[in-house]
Design a protein around this motif. Sequence first.
Motif, PDB file in Angstrom:
ATOM      1  N   VAL A  95      -4.837  -1.999  -5.427  1.00  0.00           N
ATOM      2  CA  VAL A  95      -5.693  -2.899  -5.568  1.00  0.00           C
ATOM      3  C   VAL A  95      -6.863  -3.122  -5.377  1.00  0.00           C
ATOM      4  O   VAL A  95      -7.836  -2.431  -5.537  1.00  0.00           O
TER       5      VAL A  95
ATOM      6  N   SER B  91       1.919  -0.824 -11.662  1.00  0.00           N
ATOM      7  CA  SER B  91       2.341  -1.966 -10.135  1.00  0.00           C
ATOM      8  C   SER B  91       3.148  -2.547 -11.047  1.00  0.00           C
ATOM      9  O   SER B  91       3.830  -3.311 -10.019  1.00  0.00           O
TER      10      SER B  91
ATOM     11  N   ASN C 275       2.176  -5.434 -11.887  1.00  0.00           N
ATOM     12  CA  ASN C 275       1.084  -6.695 -11.839  1.00  0.00           C
ATOM     13  C   ASN C 275       0.080  -6.740 -11.940  1.00  0.00           C
ATOM     14  O   ASN C 275      -0.386  -6.145 -12.146  1.00  0.00           O
ATOM     15  N   ARG C 276       0.380  -8.004 -12.495  1.00  0.00           N
ATOM     16  CA  ARG C 276      -1.248  -8.084 -13.695  1.00  0.00           C
ATOM     17  C   ARG C 276      -2.365  -8.645 -12.269  1.00  0.00           C
ATOM     18  O   ARG C 276      -3.684  -8.674 -13.573  1.00  0.00           O
ATOM     19  N   ARG C 277      -2.622  -8.696 -11.502  1.00  0.00           N
ATOM     20  CA  ARG C 277      -3.160  -9.158 -10.905  1.00  0.00           C
ATOM     21  C   ARG C 277      -4.628  -7.965 -10.968  1.00  0.00           C
ATOM     22  O   ARG C 277      -6.597  -8.752 -10.793  1.00  0.00           O
ATOM     23  N   PRO C 278      -4.626  -7.364 -11.019  1.00  0.00           N
ATOM     24  CA  PRO C 278      -5.513  -5.274 -11.617  1.00  0.00           C
ATOM     25  C   PRO C 278      -6.136  -6.068 -11.880  1.00  0.00           C
ATOM     26  O   PRO C 278      -7.814  -5.659 -12.671  1.00  0.00           O
ATOM     27  N   LEU C 279      -6.118  -6.699 -13.487  1.00  0.00           N
ATOM     28  CA  LEU C 279      -6.791  -7.747 -14.429  1.00  0.00           C
ATOM     29  C   LEU C 279      -7.508  -7.681 -14.812  1.00  0.00           C
ATOM     30  O   LEU C 279      -8.813  -8.235 -15.018  1.00  0.00           O
ATOM     31  N   TRP C 280      -7.631  -8.592 -13.391  1.00  0.00           N
ATOM     32  CA  TRP C 280      -8.549  -9.353 -13.106  1.00  0.00           C
ATOM     33  C   TRP C 280      -9.787  -9.245 -11.637  1.00  0.00           C
ATOM     34  O   TRP C 280     -10.635  -8.898 -11.452  1.00  0.00           O
TER      35      TRP C 280
ATOM     36  N   ILE D 187      -9.342  -3.830 -20.718  1.00  0.00           N
ATOM     37  CA  ILE D 187      -8.159  -3.856 -20.451  1.00  0.00           C
ATOM     38  C   ILE D 187      -7.433  -4.119 -21.471  1.00  0.00           C
ATOM     39  O   ILE D 187      -6.008  -3.894 -21.980  1.00  0.00           O
TER      40      ILE D 187
ATOM     41  N   ALA E 228      -2.414  -1.919 -13.521  1.00  0.00           N
ATOM     42  CA  ALA E 228      -1.440  -3.584 -13.892  1.00  0.00           C
ATOM     43  C   ALA E 228      -0.813  -2.308 -14.717  1.00  0.00           C
ATOM     44  O   ALA E 228       0.738  -2.703 -14.581  1.00  0.00           O
TER      45      ALA E 228
ATOM     46  N   ALA F 160      -8.538  -0.651 -14.930  1.00  0.00           N
ATOM     47  CA  ALA F 160      -7.435  -1.581 -14.868  1.00  0.00           C
ATOM     48  C   ALA F 160      -6.025  -2.236 -15.550  1.00  0.00           C
ATOM     49  O   ALA F 160      -4.964  -2.399 -14.493  1.00  0.00           O
ATOM     50  N   SER F 161      -5.857  -1.919 -16.047  1.00  0.00           N
ATOM     51  CA  SER F 161      -4.940  -1.512 -17.117  1.00  0.00           C
ATOM     52  C   SER F 161      -3.938  -0.976 -16.512  1.00  0.00           C
ATOM     53  O   SER F 161      -2.067  -1.461 -16.989  1.00  0.00           O
TER      54      SER F 161
END
Length: 195
Positions: free
Chosen positions: A118, A62, A64-69, A164, A59, A55-56
């Motif tokens: 994602v 991309s 984009n921080r959305r994959p982190l959650w 993460i 993110a 996930a990190s």
Amino acid sequence: MLERLFIAAAMSVTAAAPAFAHLDPTEHGSFMAGVSHPLFGADHILAMVAVGLWASQIAANSGNRRPLWIVPAAFVGTMALGFLAAVAGIGLPFVEPAILASVVALGLLVAMAARLPVAGSAAVVAVFALFHGHAHGGELGTAGALQFGIGFMAATAVLHAAGIGLGLGIGRLAPWATRLAGGLTALAGLTLAFG
């Protein structure tokens, strides 16, 4: 001196009783039994930390921080569905082989820094999560499902967060180190499967 240490270590290893890493869910169907299960199984730790590492990477690649959650949430949510299926008595074939395959596959995805959308990444981890959840539910027996389920989902989320944090930390300093961690995870998964 070194010879004496070696002999003492060998005697300790041969005399040691096997360790039981988890609280017995049939006796301890509690929140803490649920928490302990993923925290004391190498296959669970490796897979869940790998989800966080991947996930990190997604993110970072991309921007984009959305994959982190999203990616960890897909794992935890689908794991809950697998757990409920097992508690309801719905069988799932190849649970243990799929769990071991998840360690290898997730490790390889991290090692290759695989770039998927994602939604695709969430789908990949969700497939593996179904088997992890089913294994948790299958081991539950007659214990209290709600407390146990909340416990293992919380522990899983903590392991994802650790992955993460590790991925974000070492990814900034040395992205190759994250990939190396993925390769070592895959290798550990093969060791668990064939060792």
